[in-house]
Design a protein around this motif. Structure first.
Motif, PDB file in Angstrom:
ATOM      1  N   GLN A  40      43.337  30.010  33.291  1.00 51.19           N
ATOM      2  CA  GLN A  40      43.950  31.331  33.395  1.00 51.19           C
ATOM      3  C   GLN A  40      42.986  32.432  32.972  1.00 51.19           C
ATOM      4  O   GLN A  40      43.277  33.591  33.131  1.00 51.19           O
ATOM      5  CB  GLN A  40      45.203  31.389  32.517  1.00 51.19           C
ATOM      6  CG  GLN A  40      46.245  30.389  32.911  1.00 51.19           C
ATOM      7  CD  GLN A  40      47.365  30.340  31.884  1.00 51.19           C
ATOM      8  OE1 GLN A  40      47.385  31.076  30.918  1.00 51.19           O
ATOM      9  NE2 GLN A  40      48.311  29.451  32.107  1.00 51.19           N
ATOM     10  N   TRP A  41      41.856  32.065  32.413  1.00 48.02           N
ATOM     11  CA  TRP A  41      40.895  33.021  31.882  1.00 48.02           C
ATOM     12  C   TRP A  41      39.568  32.876  32.594  1.00 48.02           C
ATOM     13  O   TRP A  41      39.008  31.795  32.657  1.00 48.02           O
ATOM     14  CB  TRP A  41      40.735  32.777  30.383  1.00 48.02           C
ATOM     15  CG  TRP A  41      39.611  33.517  29.739  1.00 48.02           C
ATOM     16  CD1 TRP A  41      39.417  34.870  29.743  1.00 48.02           C
ATOM     17  CD2 TRP A  41      38.537  32.962  28.980  1.00 48.02           C
ATOM     18  NE1 TRP A  41      38.281  35.177  29.026  1.00 48.02           N
ATOM     19  CE2 TRP A  41      37.735  34.028  28.541  1.00 48.02           C
ATOM     20  CE3 TRP A  41      38.198  31.664  28.624  1.00 48.02           C
ATOM     21  CZ2 TRP A  41      36.599  33.841  27.774  1.00 48.02           C
ATOM     22  CZ3 TRP A  41      37.070  31.479  27.850  1.00 48.02           C
ATOM     23  CH2 TRP A  41      36.275  32.561  27.432  1.00 48.02           C
ATOM     24  N   ASN A  61      43.801  34.025  21.045  1.00 51.76           N
ATOM     25  CA  ASN A  61      42.908  34.517  22.105  1.00 51.76           C
ATOM     26  C   ASN A  61      41.597  35.092  21.583  1.00 51.76           C
ATOM     27  O   ASN A  61      41.025  36.004  22.177  1.00 51.76           O
ATOM     28  CB  ASN A  61      43.627  35.542  22.993  1.00 51.76           C
ATOM     29  CG  ASN A  61      44.640  34.885  23.874  1.00 51.76           C
ATOM     30  OD1 ASN A  61      44.377  33.829  24.445  1.00 51.76           O
ATOM     31  ND2 ASN A  61      45.814  35.481  23.994  1.00 51.76           N
ATOM     32  N   ARG A  93      38.711  34.961  24.079  1.00 51.33           N
ATOM     33  CA  ARG A  93      38.730  36.061  25.067  1.00 51.33           C
ATOM     34  C   ARG A  93      38.182  37.341  24.457  1.00 51.33           C
ATOM     35  O   ARG A  93      37.451  38.094  25.102  1.00 51.33           O
ATOM     36  CB  ARG A  93      40.151  36.280  25.573  1.00 51.33           C
ATOM     37  CG  ARG A  93      40.668  35.145  26.407  1.00 51.33           C
ATOM     38  CD  ARG A  93      42.076  35.420  26.865  1.00 51.33           C
ATOM     39  NE  ARG A  93      42.613  34.291  27.610  1.00 51.33           N
ATOM     40  CZ  ARG A  93      43.522  34.401  28.552  1.00 51.33           C
ATOM     41  NH1 ARG A  93      44.033  35.574  28.856  1.00 51.33           N
ATOM     42  NH2 ARG A  93      43.948  33.336  29.180  1.00 51.33           N
TER      43      ARG A  93
END
Length: 154
Positions: free
Chosen positions: A8-9, A42, A45
């Motif tokens: 998803q990243w 996260n 990220r």
């Protein structure tokens, strides 16, 4: 516990393989306990975006070089199969200064991991002590009494 989904990243600074290794590294630095792990917050990220948009070129390349060296030291395993047991001795060596220049970006990565974790909104408001409008100043009181033993949020 379920593995965070890298699919998803899409990393902005790192390659997909480096991003997967970064995710494993931040979880080795700050694993799940009574609090969420770094990847659950996260942090991977945050670090990727910070390196892509803010950090000076020389510093971010030092981190990228260190991640490449970690990959080499783990026997070039697929990043998905690298474990905490593979990473812990490498991180300890790097943080004690024994890793040499090739692992010189690891202390900075550790600092970014902690910074990103403590700056996370959920961690700051739900896990750490949070007071949006500080009240009176109490200079000499036990931390247990003031915050229930929790560190203050950024």
């Amino acid at each position: 516990q379920q593995e965070p989904e890298l699919e998803q990243w899409q990393p902005a600074f790192f390659t997909a393989a480096e991003g997967t290794l970064l995710l494993k590294l931040v979880d080795t630095i700050l694993p799940a306990s009574s609090t969420p792990s770094a990847s659950e917050a996260n942090v991977h990220r945050f670090i990727d975006a910070y390196l892509a948009e803010v950090m000076p070129h020389e510093q971010r390349e030092s981190i990228r070089q260190s991640i490449g060296e970690i990959s080499r030291l783990t026997g070039n395993k697929k990043p998905e199969s690298v474990t905490e047991a593979d990473l812990k001795p490498i991180l300890l060596s790097a943080l004690s200064g024994e890793g040499g220049k090739a692992l010189g970006g690891i202390p900075r990565l550790q600092g970014l991991t902690i910074f990103g974790y403590k700056c996370n909104e959920y961690i700051g408001m739900e896990i750490l002590a949070y007071d949006p409008v500080p009240g009176q100043y109490i200079p000499c009181a036990p931390v247990e009494e003031l915050t229930g033993g929790r560190a203050w949020s950024f």
